[in-house]
Design a protein around this motif. Structure first.
Motif, PDB file in Angstrom:
ATOM      1  N   ASP A   1      -2.889 -11.482   0.634  1.00 17.19           N
ATOM      2  CA  ASP A   1      -2.967 -12.931   0.825  1.00 17.19           C
ATOM      3  C   ASP A   1      -4.334 -13.403   0.345  1.00 17.19           C
ATOM      4  O   ASP A   1      -5.368 -13.065   0.930  1.00 17.19           O
ATOM      5  CB  ASP A   1      -2.774 -13.275   2.300  1.00 17.19           C
ATOM      6  CG  ASP A   1      -2.692 -14.773   2.551  1.00 17.19           C
ATOM      7  OD1 ASP A   1      -3.022 -15.556   1.634  1.00 17.19           O
ATOM      8  OD2 ASP A   1      -2.296 -15.157   3.669  1.00 17.19           O
TER       9      ASP A   1
ATOM     10  N   SER B   1      -1.550 -21.487   5.703  1.00 20.44           N
ATOM     11  CA  SER B   1      -0.937 -21.509   4.372  1.00 20.44           C
ATOM     12  C   SER B   1       0.189 -22.539   4.312  1.00 20.44           C
ATOM     13  O   SER B   1       0.375 -23.210   3.291  1.00 20.44           O
ATOM     14  CB  SER B   1      -0.415 -20.119   4.007  1.00 20.44           C
ATOM     15  OG  SER B   1       0.615 -19.705   4.885  1.00 20.44           O
TER      16      SER B   1
ATOM     17  N   LYS C   1      -0.978 -13.089  -3.484  1.00 19.78           N
ATOM     18  CA  LYS C   1      -0.392 -14.407  -3.213  1.00 19.78           C
ATOM     19  C   LYS C   1      -1.466 -15.474  -3.329  1.00 19.78           C
ATOM     20  O   LYS C   1      -2.464 -15.453  -2.609  1.00 19.78           O
ATOM     21  CB  LYS C   1       0.231 -14.452  -1.813  1.00 19.78           C
ATOM     22  CG  LYS C   1       0.986 -15.744  -1.539  1.00 19.78           C
ATOM     23  CD  LYS C   1       1.454 -15.827  -0.107  1.00 19.78           C
ATOM     24  CE  LYS C   1       0.347 -16.271   0.805  1.00 19.78           C
ATOM     25  NZ  LYS C   1       0.807 -16.614   2.167  1.00 19.78           N
TER      26      LYS C   1
ATOM     27  N   GLY D   1       1.731 -11.902   4.643  1.00 19.38           N
ATOM     28  CA  GLY D   1       0.941 -12.118   3.445  1.00 19.38           C
ATOM     29  C   GLY D   1       1.827 -12.513   2.288  1.00 19.38           C
ATOM     30  O   GLY D   1       1.385 -12.538   1.145  1.00 19.38           O
ATOM     31  N   GLY D   2       3.104 -12.786   2.596  1.00 18.42           N
ATOM     32  CA  GLY D   2       4.043 -13.141   1.542  1.00 18.42           C
ATOM     33  C   GLY D   2       5.052 -12.062   1.233  1.00 18.42           C
ATOM     34  O   GLY D   2       5.762 -12.143   0.231  1.00 18.42           O
TER      35      GLY D   2
END
Length: 331
Positions: free
Chosen positions: A167, A250, A199, A63-64
């Motif tokens: 995310d 993404s 994010k 999710g970053g």
């Protein structure tokens, strides 16, 4: 085994993010899981010997988190702190003994994300299945502050500051707890963390109404995998976009935002790539840095371009972390 894992992950991604109401059996299992998860919401993880900042999430998959860890390490290093990073080492053959990841290590041993962090942050990176042991190894090695890449639910890791990353493109999926949905813990867990980051979805569709401070994932300077020389991405040539991260969409959205023409080749997170399969692609390939650390040892690949990304964190997100570290070390 890899093919089974890939099919398994694809099935659950469809269940979690495309099926609003899973079947009764899945929901019944989630109910059992939820009883245990709710009991542990207010768990006392213990106080660490120094500031330990856990960057995690409440959903399965990425999710970053790793770009956020890299960005925070840069901020803390600039402030004069000696920073170490710890990780479980997913995708590697980790053990119960902590070890430091070196830039020349094999990702099959240490995992792709720890190796990427060791190469790009300038910080010592420690890997162990038992994150608490990795934390102690980091402090024994001279760290002032430890960043944990994931580990929000890891019971054996004392921590002093928690960050949850969401995310925006995926949100909480169908909103169900495991195994019917992607939630490791109820959404109420967000009320207990110190900072929630969201994010931004970039060019892809986003889930509205999510909490947290927004931050962007920005593309950096592309380079050739073979010699790490910077290159301009071609705008008039089709690329094969190969991506084995938790949410390949993404990465594809970033490429589309850059105006590139490409063919999509999504793979599950931490995928073990096969040189024969990739060699059959027309190329050039374009990949993430996380995948690049696994591809560099493969032979016979088409020309491969790497697109790094960085998390651009607002001051309102970094300032509480810096203040926490200062206050922890002054008491």
């Amino acid at each position: 085994m890899t093919r089974f894992h890939d099919r398994f992950e694809r099935y659950f991604n469809r269940l979690w993010y495309e099926q609003a109401r899973p079947g009764f059996g899945w929901r019944a299992l989630s109910g059992l899981y939820g009883m245990a998860a709710r009991r542990h919401l207010a768990r006392d993880y213990g106080k660490p010997p120094g500031p330990v900042i856990v960057v995690g999430n409440i959903t399965v998959g990425g999710g970053g988190k790793t770009p956020v860890v890299a960005a925070l390490s840069s901020e803390l290093l600039s402030a004069g702190w000696r920073v170490a990073i710890i990780s479980r080492g997913y995708g590697g053959r980790t053990s119960d003994e902590p070890f430091q990841v070196l830039p020349a290590d094999d990702p099959k041993q240490c995992g792709d994300e720890p190796l990427l962090l060791a190469r790009t942050t300038g910080c010592p990176v420690w890997v162990c299945r038992k994150r608490g042991l990795a934390m102690h190894a980091a402090f024994d090695d001279g760290a002032d502050v430890v960043l944990s890449d994931d580990g929000l639910q890891h019971a054996g890791l004392p921590r002093s500051f928690e960050i949850c990353v969401i995310d925006e493109a995926r949100g909480f999926g169908n909103g169900q707890l495991l195994p019917a949905g992607p939630l490791r813990q109820p959404v109420a867990r967000l009320d207990l963390v110190d900072l929630v980051l969201r994010k931004q979805a970039g060019g892809s569709a986003s889930v509205s109404g999510l909490p947290g401070q927004a931050f962007a994932i920005e593309p950096g300077q592309a380079y050739r995998l073979a010699d790490r020389q910077p290159v301009d991405l071609p705008s008039d040539q089709a690329l094969d976009a190969v991506c084995g991260i938790a949410n390949p969409e993404s990465f594809f959205a970033t490429l589309e935002h850059l105006g590139l023409y490409f063919r999509c080749h999504p793979f599950p997170d931490h995928h073990v790539f096969d040189s024969q399969a990739l060699a059959s692609l027309e190329g050039p390939l374009i990949v993430t840095e996380k995948d690049a650390v696994k591809l560099e040892s493969l032979e016979g690949l088409p020309e491969t371009l790497v697109l790094p990304v960085r998390a651009s964190l607002p001051r309102s997100a970094t300032q509480p972390v810096l203040e926490h570290v200062r206050n922890f070390n002054s008491t």
